[in-house]
Every structure is written in structure tokens, then in C-alpha cells.
Write an enzyme that holds these catalytic residues in place. Structure first.
Site, PDB file in Angstrom:
ATOM      1  N   ASP A   1      92.257  56.307 -23.618  1.00  0.00           N
ATOM      2  CA  ASP A   1      92.869  57.628 -23.784  1.00  0.00           C
ATOM      3  C   ASP A   1      94.308  57.655 -23.270  1.00  0.00           C
ATOM      4  O   ASP A   1      94.641  58.415 -22.366  1.00  0.00           O
ATOM      5  CB  ASP A   1      91.999  58.670 -23.048  1.00  0.00           C
ATOM      6  CG  ASP A   1      92.131  60.039 -23.677  1.00  0.00           C
ATOM      7  OD1 ASP A   1      92.855  60.177 -24.667  1.00  0.00           O
ATOM      8  OD2 ASP A   1      91.487  60.983 -23.163  1.00  0.00           O
TER       9      ASP A   1
ATOM     10  N   ASP B   1      96.888  60.730 -17.509  1.00  0.00           N
ATOM     11  CA  ASP B   1      95.635  61.496 -17.581  1.00  0.00           C
ATOM     12  C   ASP B   1      94.476  60.604 -17.148  1.00  0.00           C
ATOM     13  O   ASP B   1      93.430  60.573 -17.775  1.00  0.00           O
ATOM     14  CB  ASP B   1      95.426  62.002 -19.015  1.00  0.00           C
ATOM     15  CG  ASP B   1      94.237  62.949 -19.129  1.00  0.00           C
ATOM     16  OD1 ASP B   1      93.893  63.590 -18.114  1.00  0.00           O
ATOM     17  OD2 ASP B   1      93.650  63.042 -20.218  1.00  0.00           O
TER      18      ASP B   1
ATOM     19  N   LYS C   1      89.642  56.308 -33.740  1.00  0.00           N
ATOM     20  CA  LYS C   1      89.973  57.593 -33.117  1.00  0.00           C
ATOM     21  C   LYS C   1      90.692  58.446 -34.154  1.00  0.00           C
ATOM     22  O   LYS C   1      91.705  58.031 -34.717  1.00  0.00           O
ATOM     23  CB  LYS C   1      90.827  57.372 -31.865  1.00  0.00           C
ATOM     24  CG  LYS C   1      91.063  58.659 -31.061  1.00  0.00           C
ATOM     25  CD  LYS C   1      91.543  58.360 -29.653  1.00  0.00           C
ATOM     26  CE  LYS C   1      91.849  59.646 -28.892  1.00  0.00           C
ATOM     27  NZ  LYS C   1      92.276  59.397 -27.514  1.00  0.00           N
TER      28      LYS C   1
ATOM     29  N   GLU D   1      89.648  48.117 -30.617  1.00  0.00           N
ATOM     30  CA  GLU D   1      88.486  47.348 -30.190  1.00  0.00           C
ATOM     31  C   GLU D   1      87.369  48.294 -29.737  1.00  0.00           C
ATOM     32  O   GLU D   1      87.636  49.282 -29.041  1.00  0.00           O
ATOM     33  CB  GLU D   1      88.932  46.463 -29.027  1.00  0.00           C
ATOM     34  CG  GLU D   1      87.871  45.567 -28.463  1.00  0.00           C
ATOM     35  CD  GLU D   1      88.385  44.769 -27.245  1.00  0.00           C
ATOM     36  OE1 GLU D   1      87.600  44.021 -26.676  1.00  0.00           O
ATOM     37  OE2 GLU D   1      89.581  44.908 -26.891  1.00  0.00           O
TER      38      GLU D   1
ATOM     39  N   GLY E   1      86.000  65.487 -29.146  1.00  0.00           N
ATOM     40  CA  GLY E   1      86.865  66.108 -28.139  1.00  0.00           C
ATOM     41  C   GLY E   1      87.677  67.238 -28.744  1.00  0.00           C
ATOM     42  O   GLY E   1      87.579  67.519 -29.932  1.00  0.00           O
ATOM     43  N   LYS E   2      88.467  67.881 -27.892  1.00  0.00           N
ATOM     44  CA  LYS E   2      89.304  68.983 -28.374  1.00  0.00           C
ATOM     45  C   LYS E   2      90.434  68.468 -29.244  1.00  0.00           C
ATOM     46  O   LYS E   2      90.906  69.127 -30.143  1.00  0.00           O
ATOM     47  CB  LYS E   2      89.897  69.741 -27.176  1.00  0.00           C
ATOM     48  CG  LYS E   2      88.889  70.720 -26.559  1.00  0.00           C
ATOM     49  CD  LYS E   2      89.579  71.738 -25.691  1.00  0.00           C
ATOM     50  CE  LYS E   2      89.987  71.234 -24.382  1.00  0.00           C
ATOM     51  NZ  LYS E   2      89.343  70.904 -23.260  1.00  0.00           N
TER      52      LYS E   2
ATOM     53  N   ALA F   1      90.608  64.930 -30.348  1.00  0.00           N
ATOM     54  CA  ALA F   1      90.269  63.833 -31.255  1.00  0.00           C
ATOM     55  C   ALA F   1      88.770  63.576 -31.261  1.00  0.00           C
ATOM     56  O   ALA F   1      88.065  63.968 -30.338  1.00  0.00           O
ATOM     57  CB  ALA F   1      91.000  62.567 -30.805  1.00  0.00           C
TER      58      ALA F   1
HETATM   59  N1  LIG Z   1      87.555  51.796 -27.720  1.00  0.00           N
HETATM   60  C1  LIG Z   1      86.460  52.489 -27.436  1.00  0.00           C
HETATM   61  N2  LIG Z   1      85.252  51.899 -27.417  1.00  0.00           N
HETATM   62  C2  LIG Z   1      84.131  52.608 -27.118  1.00  0.00           C
HETATM   63  N3  LIG Z   1      84.128  53.923 -26.820  1.00  0.00           N
HETATM   64  C3  LIG Z   1      85.303  54.570 -26.827  1.00  0.00           C
HETATM   65  C4  LIG Z   1      86.520  53.902 -27.127  1.00  0.00           C
HETATM   66  N4  LIG Z   1      87.532  54.799 -27.050  1.00  0.00           N
HETATM   67  C5  LIG Z   1      86.965  55.965 -26.717  1.00  0.00           C
HETATM   68  N5  LIG Z   1      85.632  55.854 -26.583  1.00  0.00           N
HETATM   69  C6  LIG Z   1      84.672  56.930 -26.253  1.00  0.00           C
HETATM   70  O1  LIG Z   1      85.146  58.157 -26.765  1.00  0.00           O
HETATM   71  C7  LIG Z   1      85.388  59.091 -25.710  1.00  0.00           C
HETATM   72  C8  LIG Z   1      86.643  59.886 -26.006  1.00  0.00           C
HETATM   73  O2  LIG Z   1      87.745  59.020 -26.129  1.00  0.00           O
HETATM   74  P1  LIG Z   1      89.159  59.399 -25.544  1.00  0.00           P
HETATM   75  O3  LIG Z   1      90.141  58.382 -26.008  1.00  0.00           O
HETATM   76  O4  LIG Z   1      89.036  59.619 -24.074  1.00  0.00           O
HETATM   77  O5  LIG Z   1      89.452  60.768 -26.321  1.00  0.00           O
HETATM   78  P2  LIG Z   1      89.650  62.267 -25.844  1.00  0.00           P
HETATM   79  O6  LIG Z   1      91.087  62.529 -26.085  1.00  0.00           O
HETATM   80  O7  LIG Z   1      88.750  63.049 -26.732  1.00  0.00           O
HETATM   81  O8  LIG Z   1      89.270  62.362 -24.381  1.00  0.00           O
HETATM   82  C9  LIG Z   1      85.458  58.247 -24.452  1.00  0.00           C
HETATM   83  O9  LIG Z   1      85.051  58.965 -23.327  1.00  0.00           O
HETATM   84  C10 LIG Z   1      84.523  57.118 -24.752  1.00  0.00           C
HETATM   85  O10 LIG Z   1      83.188  57.520 -24.481  1.00  0.00           O
HETATM   86 MG   LIG Z   2      89.375  61.167 -22.757  1.00  0.00          MG
END
Ligand SMILES: Nc1ncnc2c1ncn2[C@@H]1O[C@H](COP(=O)(O)OP(=O)(O)O)[C@@H](O)[C@H]1O
Ligand SMILES: [Mg+2]
Length: 268
Positions: free
Chosen positions: A220, A203, A91, A159, A73-74, A76
Site C-alpha cells: 500500500d 501510511d 489492484k 506479485e 477498500g475505500k 481500491a
Molecule cells: N501483493 C499482494 N499480495 C497479497 N495480498 C495483497 C497484496 N496487496 C494487497 N493485498 C491485500 O489487499 C489488502 C488491501 O491492499 P492495500 O494495498 O493495503 O489497499 P488499500 O488501499 O485498500 O488499503 C491488503 O490488506 C492485503 O490483505
Molecule cells: Mg491498506
């Protein structure tokens, strides 16, 4: 000169069919290219300090290795990692000013107040801590979110939401069998987040909800605010708008106001 030397290492030793040899060589090159871009991605995310932070999780026995990238992502990157107790999600927030370009002003303001400094690194660390604490509070309030295990500097471990080693997909990519049930589960989760954890997600959209076997997990949580925050109502209203559109498309008719109320808006 001008002749193809089939025994040259270029073609692979002892290969008599030049086409086969060519294909083999091309596959090798592709593999190498893929490997290189994977390594580049890893190098970009895992600078020395980030590696040290991850190393801390490893020495504490919370994880053993990084398996692969789930999302870039932008702000993380998210990785699947292994631990002796199974998979986990890591993350990794980027440390740098680019991260703050897309950040809502209210959040940047709050982080600055908290940190008492303009150091990008410190702001990111405070942000990571914020997401970690929000996940903790939600778990205690029985809101379906990944369980957070630990955070340090710009990384946190939680998790792994997935099955058979693969992460669950975000809701926007899913076909939902029973949208009414999803609506009930989602509004209950958000209402609990507001009334019991005292937080507004800030969000929430079908991108930040994972969906699996008819169940959901909210993810997120980096942009959460306390329910007392002056922006809380406005943010919940925006989340409600997002999901009203989504559910209307799924054939469930309800207004933004109804969604907002069901999400706990009446408590704000
Ligand atoms: N705990 C998790 N288990 C499995 N996949 C995850 C988990 N957390 C995030 N993801 C995957 O990573 C992607 C990006 O995570 P997110 O927390 O939404 O970060 P961003 O800030 O980049 O949007 C999610 O859309 C999901 O596909
Ligand atoms: Mg996200």
C-alpha cells in the site's frame, strides 16, 4: 389447492421428503444470492474502461483471469488473479471523486501539480503510477515489497504475496512469535526505504504490513513521499508512533524517538 405438490418444480422433481426439498431449494437460493452479490461487486469495480485496462494485461500475457476479491477498500479493490506463471495480485483503484475525500491534502496537491488538471480519472492514473514507481524503487533498494509487473490507467499488477493460493494476513491479525526480530526486520526495511529508495511510506501501520513465516512485506505505497518532501519527517514520525504503540503492546519497550531514529529518521 392448499396442498403441497411434491412433484412441482418448486420442491425439486421426484423429491418425496418436503424438508429435504425445502433445504435444497434454500441452498440453491443462497447460492444464487451469493453469486449475484459477487457479480454486483465485480460490475461495480470492473466498469468498461477498467475491463479494457485489465484486458491489456491479458493480451500482454501478464495474467489470464481474475480469481477472487482479496480486499474491498475505500480507494481500491485487490484481487487474486492467475497467470501462466502462477498467481498475481491486481489492484484496481476506483475512479471517482469519492476516492479523493480521504486523501491527505499534500498528496492531492502533488497529484494536481503532476497532472496539471482536476480530472478525477487523470489524478487516479497518476496515483497508480506513483504506487507502481514506489514499488519499483523499493525493489531496487531491496526493501521487502511485492514486485510490480505493470500498470495501466487505474489498475496495476504485482506479485501475489501468499501461500497455497491464499494471501498472507496483515500483521494486525497475526500472533508474532519473536517481536524483537520483527522489530529489527521492520526498522531495517523502513530505514532502507528512506536511505536507499529515498522514500517515506506515509501510511505504514500493522494494516499495511503482511506477515508470514516470520517475514514481512510492506504494501500500500500509494501515499509515499520523497525524503526531501516538506512532510517527510512528520509522516515518518506518525508511522513511528503507530509502530511504537504496536510494539509496546507486544511487550517490546521503546520510545517513539528510538523507533523514529531506527527507521532512518536521523537521515531526514
Ligand atoms: N501483493 C499482494 N499480495 C497479497 N495480498 C495483497 C497484496 N496487496 C494487497 N493485498 C491485500 O489487499 C489488502 C488491501 O491492499 P492495500 O494495498 O493495503 O489497499 P488499500 O488501499 O485498500 O488499503 C491488503 O490488506 C492485503 O490483505
Ligand atoms: Mg491498506
Amino acid at each position: 389447492m392448499g396442498q403441497t405438490d411434491l412433484t412441482s418444480p418448486l420442491w425439486g422433481e421426484g423429491v418425496s421428503d418436503p424438508v429435504e426439498a425445502f433445504l435444497r431449494r434454500r441452498h440453491k437460493e443462497e447460492d444464487r444470492r451469493k453469486e449475484r452479490s459477487h457479480t454486483d461487486a465485480m460490475d461495480e469495480v470492473f466498469d468498461r474502461r477498467t475491463l479494457l485496462a485489465v484486458g491489456r494485461f491479458i493480451t500482454r500475457g501478464l495474467m489470464t483471469e481474475v480469481d477472487f476479491s482479496i480486499s474491498t477498500g475505500k480507494v481500491a479493490n485487490v484481487f487474486r488473479v492467475s497467470s501462466k506463471d502462477g498467481y498475481r495480485a491486481l489492484k484496481v483503484y476506483r475512479v471517482g471523486n469519492a476516492v479523493f475525500r480521504g486523501l491527505p491534502p499534500y498528496l492531492l496537491h502533488e497529484l494536481r501539480e503532476e497532472v496539471g488538471s482536476n480530472s478525477f480519472a487523470r489524478l487516479v492514473f497518476a496515483w497508480v503510477r506513483r504506487e507502481y514507481m514506489a514499488l519499483k524503487a523499493c525493489r531496487e533498494a531491496e526493501v521487502p515489497v511485492p514486485e510490480p509487473y505493470d500498470y495501466h490507467r487505474n489498475v496495476f499488477l504485482m506479485e501475489f504475496m501468499g501461500e497455497g493460493g491464499l494471501p498472507f494476513p496483515p500483521l494486525f491479525r497475526c500472533e508474532v512469535e519473536d517481536p524483537e526480530r520483527l522489530l529489527n526486520d521492520l526498522t531495517r526495511a523502513v530505514r532502507n526505504m528512506v536511505t536507499r529508495a529515498g522514500l517515506v511510506h506515509g501510511d505504514l501501520s500493522p494494516y499495511n504490513v503482511l506477515y508470514f513465516a516470520g517475514r514481512i512485506a510492506l504494501i500500500d505505497l500509494g501515499e509515499v513521499v520523497a525524503r526531501e518532501h516538506p512532510m517527510a519527517r512528520e509522516l515518518l514520525l506518525r508511522d513511528a508512533e503507530n509502530f511504537t504503540k504496536y510494539f509496546n503492546r507486544q511487550g517490546v519497550k521503546l520510545t517513539t524517538q528510538e523507533m523514529f531514529d531506527r527507521m532512518g529518521g536521523t537521515e531526514l
